[in-house]
Design a protein around this motif. Structure first.
Motif, PDB file in Angstrom:
ATOM      1  N   MET A 193       0.819  -1.211   0.000  1.00 13.63           N
ATOM      2  CA  MET A 193       0.000   0.000   0.000  1.00 13.63           C
ATOM      3  C   MET A 193       0.854   1.263   0.000  1.00 13.63           C
ATOM      4  SD  MET A 193      -2.783  -1.285   2.845  1.00 13.63           S
ATOM      5  CE  MET A 193      -3.689   0.267   2.861  1.00 13.63           C
ATOM      6  N   LYS A 237      -7.123  -7.066   6.404  1.00 13.69           N
ATOM      7  CA  LYS A 237      -7.158  -6.081   5.318  1.00 13.69           C
ATOM      8  C   LYS A 237      -7.906  -4.819   5.749  1.00 13.69           C
ATOM      9  CE  LYS A 237      -8.521  -5.601   0.442  1.00 13.69           C
ATOM     10  NZ  LYS A 237      -9.524  -4.519   0.573  1.00 13.69           N
ATOM     11  N   GLU A 238      -9.039  -5.001   6.424  1.00 12.86           N
ATOM     12  CA  GLU A 238      -9.852  -3.846   6.803  1.00 12.86           C
ATOM     13  C   GLU A 238      -9.219  -3.028   7.928  1.00 12.86           C
ATOM     14  OE1 GLU A 238     -14.411  -5.132   5.870  1.00 12.86           O
ATOM     15  OE2 GLU A 238     -13.164  -6.557   6.983  1.00 12.86           O
ATOM     16  N   GLU A 269      -6.349  -1.118   6.309  1.00 18.71           N
ATOM     17  CA  GLU A 269      -6.837   0.028   5.546  1.00 18.71           C
ATOM     18  C   GLU A 269      -7.229   1.167   6.470  1.00 18.71           C
ATOM     19  OE1 GLU A 269      -9.961  -1.712   3.279  1.00 18.71           O
ATOM     20  OE2 GLU A 269      -8.617  -2.357   1.650  1.00 18.71           O
ATOM     21  N   ARG A 315      -5.384   4.941   6.623  1.00 12.82           N
ATOM     22  CA  ARG A 315      -6.108   6.226   6.560  1.00 12.82           C
ATOM     23  C   ARG A 315      -5.765   7.098   7.768  1.00 12.82           C
ATOM     24  NH1 ARG A 315     -10.381   2.792   5.028  1.00 12.82           N
ATOM     25  NH2 ARG A 315     -11.332   2.995   7.094  1.00 12.82           N
TER      26      ARG A 315
END
Length: 229
Positions: free
Chosen positions: A28, A216-217, A220, A224
């Motif tokens: 990422m 993954k969540e 993420e 952020r």
């Protein structure tokens, strides 16, 4: 903190999950700080000599560290807490009959009457099954805590976003920050579930919960937060 100076992302979960999360973070475009504060160890256990309708598995560590005793249940279907646990079960040769979401307790409340074995770690969520559901629990692994190393302490004192994958991690990390006098106000927590956020306690700069119960969540969410908090 401007967008040109994002906060560092700290990953404290044990291996092999730590390396997997850090690899995904690098994909990422992040440069995560890898600092496992736990080490998973197998513990001696005896396999109950009785019939079970299914295995309740709340962690992939069940199949990574269960050892030879798991062979006693090779023909028993697995009810896994999530897809990561299900994948570990399949890799160990088990058939997965169901994959849950949101923890084991919601799954337990919908189980048909029967006899189930829960293969778990020393630190686990207490389950409250219906009256016609019997659950036998065996412990096959334990998480051994590590102290925050000096390099990580320095990074935390400057401010960071920390990923929390378990309630045990939340408690231990909070205790280490208090022991070392690290300011919680400069730290921001990305938690995998509401219970984990609750166990971290108060005083943090930000505490947020991922939309779903996957690595993954929560990654993420942490990414952020590195840019926005």
């Amino acid at each position: 903190m401007s967008s040109a100076e994002p906060l560092p992302l700290v990953v404290i979960r044990p291996e092999p999950g730590n390396s997997a999360t850090c690899a995904a973070a690098r994909e990422m475009g992040l440069e995560p700080v890898s600092a496992p504060l736990f080490e998973i160890e197998a513990v001696d256990w005896d396999a109950p000599d009785e019939h079970f309708d299914a295995i309740l598995a709340g962690s992939a560590n069940v199949f990574r560290h269960g050892g030879a005793g798991l062979a006693h249940f090779s023909d028993v279907p697995v009810i896994a807490v999530g897809e990561t646990t299900a994948a570990a079960a399949r890799s160990a040769g088990f058939v997965v009959s169901r994959v849950g979401e949101g923890g084991l307790q919601p799954v337990v409340m919908t189980l048909p009457p029967g006899n189930y074995i829960r293969i778990a770690g020393e630190d686990r969520v207490k389950l409250s099954p219906p009256e016609d559901v019997r659950i036998v629990t065996v412990v096959t692994y334990a998480s051994r805590k590590r102290a925050v190393p000096a390099a990580l302490q320095t990074a935390l004192n400057r401010g960071a976003v920390v990923l929390l994958h378990s309630g045990e991690a939340a408690r231990h990390f909070a205790q280490e920050c208090e022991r070392l006098g690290i300011s919680k106000k400069s730290l921001h927590l990305a938690s995998l579930a509401p219970r984990i956020a609750e166990l971290a306690g108060n005083g943090w700069g930000t505490v947020a919960v991922a939309a779903g119960r996957t690595d993954k969540e929560v990654l993420e969410l942490g990414a952020r937060m590195c840019q926005t908090v």
